[in-house]
Motif scaffolding. Sequence first.
Motif, PDB file in Angstrom:
ATOM      1  N   VAL A 140       3.020   3.851 -12.823  1.00 21.40           N
ATOM      2  CA  VAL A 140       3.393   2.442 -12.697  1.00 21.40           C
ATOM      3  C   VAL A 140       4.037   1.988 -14.007  1.00 21.40           C
ATOM      4  CG1 VAL A 140       1.105   1.668 -13.448  1.00 21.40           C
ATOM      5  CG2 VAL A 140       2.562   0.115 -12.153  1.00 21.40           C
ATOM      6  N   SER A 177       0.826  -1.210   0.000  1.00 23.32           N
ATOM      7  CA  SER A 177       0.000   0.000   0.000  1.00 23.32           C
ATOM      8  C   SER A 177       0.863   1.263   0.000  1.00 23.32           C
ATOM      9  CB  SER A 177      -0.915  -0.015   1.225  1.00 23.32           C
ATOM     10  OG  SER A 177      -1.686   1.157   1.293  1.00 23.32           O
ATOM     11  N   SER A 232       3.884   1.525  -1.151  1.00 25.07           N
ATOM     12  CA  SER A 232       4.544   1.633  -2.451  1.00 25.07           C
ATOM     13  C   SER A 232       3.627   2.280  -3.477  1.00 25.07           C
ATOM     14  CB  SER A 232       4.973   0.238  -2.922  1.00 25.07           C
ATOM     15  OG  SER A 232       5.499   0.276  -4.216  1.00 25.07           O
ATOM     16  N   ARG A 233       2.349   1.969  -3.437  1.00 21.64           N
ATOM     17  CA  ARG A 233       1.388   2.587  -4.365  1.00 21.64           C
ATOM     18  C   ARG A 233       1.236   4.079  -4.076  1.00 21.64           C
ATOM     19  NH1 ARG A 233      -2.334  -1.623  -5.842  1.00 21.64           N
ATOM     20  NH2 ARG A 233      -1.019  -3.336  -6.582  1.00 21.64           N
ATOM     21  N   LYS A 270      -4.145  -5.898  -3.073  1.00 19.47           N
ATOM     22  CA  LYS A 270      -3.579  -5.415  -1.813  1.00 19.47           C
ATOM     23  C   LYS A 270      -2.584  -6.390  -1.201  1.00 19.47           C
ATOM     24  CE  LYS A 270      -7.729  -2.743  -0.666  1.00 19.47           C
ATOM     25  NZ  LYS A 270      -8.822  -2.542   0.321  1.00 19.47           N
ATOM     26  N   LEU A 326       8.367  -4.104  -6.127  1.00 14.05           N
ATOM     27  CA  LEU A 326       7.891  -2.885  -5.474  1.00 14.05           C
ATOM     28  C   LEU A 326       8.967  -1.807  -5.466  1.00 14.05           C
ATOM     29  CD1 LEU A 326       5.974  -4.352  -2.395  1.00 14.05           C
ATOM     30  CD2 LEU A 326       5.038  -3.583  -4.578  1.00 14.05           C
ATOM     31  N   TYR A 368       6.701  -9.111 -10.175  1.00 13.25           N
ATOM     32  CA  TYR A 368       6.629  -7.677  -9.903  1.00 13.25           C
ATOM     33  C   TYR A 368       7.767  -7.273  -8.975  1.00 13.25           C
ATOM     34  CZ  TYR A 368       4.681  -8.787  -5.295  1.00 13.25           C
ATOM     35  OH  TYR A 368       4.498  -9.257  -4.021  1.00 13.25           O
ATOM     36  N   LYS A 398       2.449   7.985  -8.421  1.00 17.28           N
ATOM     37  CA  LYS A 398       1.195   8.023  -9.162  1.00 17.28           C
ATOM     38  C   LYS A 398       1.279   7.243 -10.470  1.00 17.28           C
ATOM     39  CE  LYS A 398      -0.220  12.544  -7.376  1.00 17.28           C
ATOM     40  NZ  LYS A 398      -0.628  13.925  -7.741  1.00 17.28           N
ATOM     41  N   ASN A 406       8.791  -0.419  -8.802  1.00 15.67           N
ATOM     42  CA  ASN A 406       7.405  -0.080  -9.153  1.00 15.67           C
ATOM     43  C   ASN A 406       7.054  -0.625 -10.548  1.00 15.67           C
ATOM     44  OD1 ASN A 406       4.857   1.058  -8.720  1.00 15.67           O
ATOM     45  ND2 ASN A 406       5.435   2.969  -9.710  1.00 15.67           N
ATOM     46  N   TRP A 460      -1.672   5.318 -12.617  1.00 13.57           N
ATOM     47  CA  TRP A 460      -2.549   4.346 -11.973  1.00 13.57           C
ATOM     48  C   TRP A 460      -4.024   4.646 -12.250  1.00 13.57           C
ATOM     49  CZ3 TRP A 460      -1.479  -0.248 -10.228  1.00 13.57           C
ATOM     50  CH2 TRP A 460      -0.223  -0.553  -9.699  1.00 13.57           C
ATOM     51  N   THR A 477      -5.103  -2.623 -10.030  1.00  9.74           N
ATOM     52  CA  THR A 477      -5.161  -1.445  -9.159  1.00  9.74           C
ATOM     53  C   THR A 477      -5.856  -1.744  -7.832  1.00  9.74           C
ATOM     54  OG1 THR A 477      -7.274  -0.716 -10.142  1.00  9.74           O
ATOM     55  CG2 THR A 477      -5.243   0.036 -11.193  1.00  9.74           C
ATOM     56  N   TYR A 513       5.608  -4.135 -12.910  1.00  9.02           N
ATOM     57  CA  TYR A 513       4.834  -5.384 -12.949  1.00  9.02           C
ATOM     58  C   TYR A 513       5.077  -6.049 -14.303  1.00  9.02           C
ATOM     59  CZ  TYR A 513       2.568  -3.465  -8.842  1.00  9.02           C
ATOM     60  OH  TYR A 513       2.324  -2.952  -7.600  1.00  9.02           O
TER      61      TYR A 513
END
Length: 422
Positions: A162, A153, A155-156, A193, A207, A205, A160, A210, A175, A190, A212
Amino acid sequence: SKMRGCPPLASSETLYGNSLGNLETKKQRKMKMMTWEQFKRLDPECKNVEIRRMLPMISNMSENISTINKDMNFAHGRLEELRNNLENNRKSNTKQESYQSQTQETDESSFLSSSSRQKFSSSNMTTAVNSIVFVPLVHLTSDRAVPDPVVISKSRMMSKRVKLNVGGIRHEVMWKILENVPESRLGLLTKTKTHEEIMKICDDYSLVDNEYFFDRHARSFNTILNFYRTGKLHLADEMCILAFRKDLEYWLIDEDWIDQCCKEKYIGKREGVMEEMEIVVAGLQTEAEEDFGTGKFAKHQKMLWDFIEHSESSKAAEIVSVMSTVFVGISIVGMTVNTLEALQYADIDGNPVENPILGLIETLSIAWFSLEYLLRFAGAPEKGKFVKDGMNIIDVVSILPFFLDLFFLQAGVEDEGQTAKP
């Protein structure tokens, strides 16, 4: 004029600058600083002036604080990931050590039981125990630690944007753009979690980066990513329609989203390819069913069967198929015209007889059908199945009356005529 009544104190110049022309000591600078009590005694206009003097310094400090905050969040996420790695490695080592101790105890006990029967010396026992080879347990765990949902969370929240790596090609997108199609694969990404939810959507992926990764060919991804941005899905140029359809299924995008300008083209190409595939599959199934064996004449039998039965096998076979169709049409027209009274003939006694021209046409048609049937029977891979086929039975029934009339009825009429003569 507004600043005449305000004391030249508490400004950024007096607090942190050397506006007096000479270097001042910290003690002198501290003595010039305005206290909170002094600031409160100023009139509103002077307060505003002092605040405007401090704004440049405050804005620079806020930018620095924001940068420091981002760096600290990134460092915190990295530390959390390293901590998880250490914990997983510690658990893995603990399991391996426990397994090793259990294995060693089992081997020692089995060795001791055998030594009671064979009376080994203590030196032999030591040598035997040291010679035990330990086979480590293979842990079915990933090479990296499973990140905590809190780390995912954070990291997201830190970015803004990805990075989407599709088949080795990176694409960077916001995102919020992916949220435009919430039920698609990227839209579901998106909402993830946990580590398990992410791995259901993508193949790998990171983190920290950032990023995937999707182990998928990137042939149509530009078109699909443009659909998230514009809401219009167009057909990818110079691409197999079935491959494009498979890509839509993978990214969980319904083909009904295709824009009207490309929809008819897409449906036409799809139906055309499907029909071609059905024809090819039917041909392959027919070839698999037709077994001519390994006999001496198997090769010639197959050539004859393809020549008569499969019009697509050669140009000559196509000509034979056309000729068969022409003879069928001529035969039907001849039988229809033969019923007209104006075209009927009469013999010397006035009895109606068959028109000789139409009779010749019928004879030629029957001869062609008979020859075709015999050649098909000779080339058929399974004679019994060929004879029992419904269409072949109809061919025999349509030919048989001609030969019955030729060999039996007309012969009987001739015999009656000869008997009637004196």
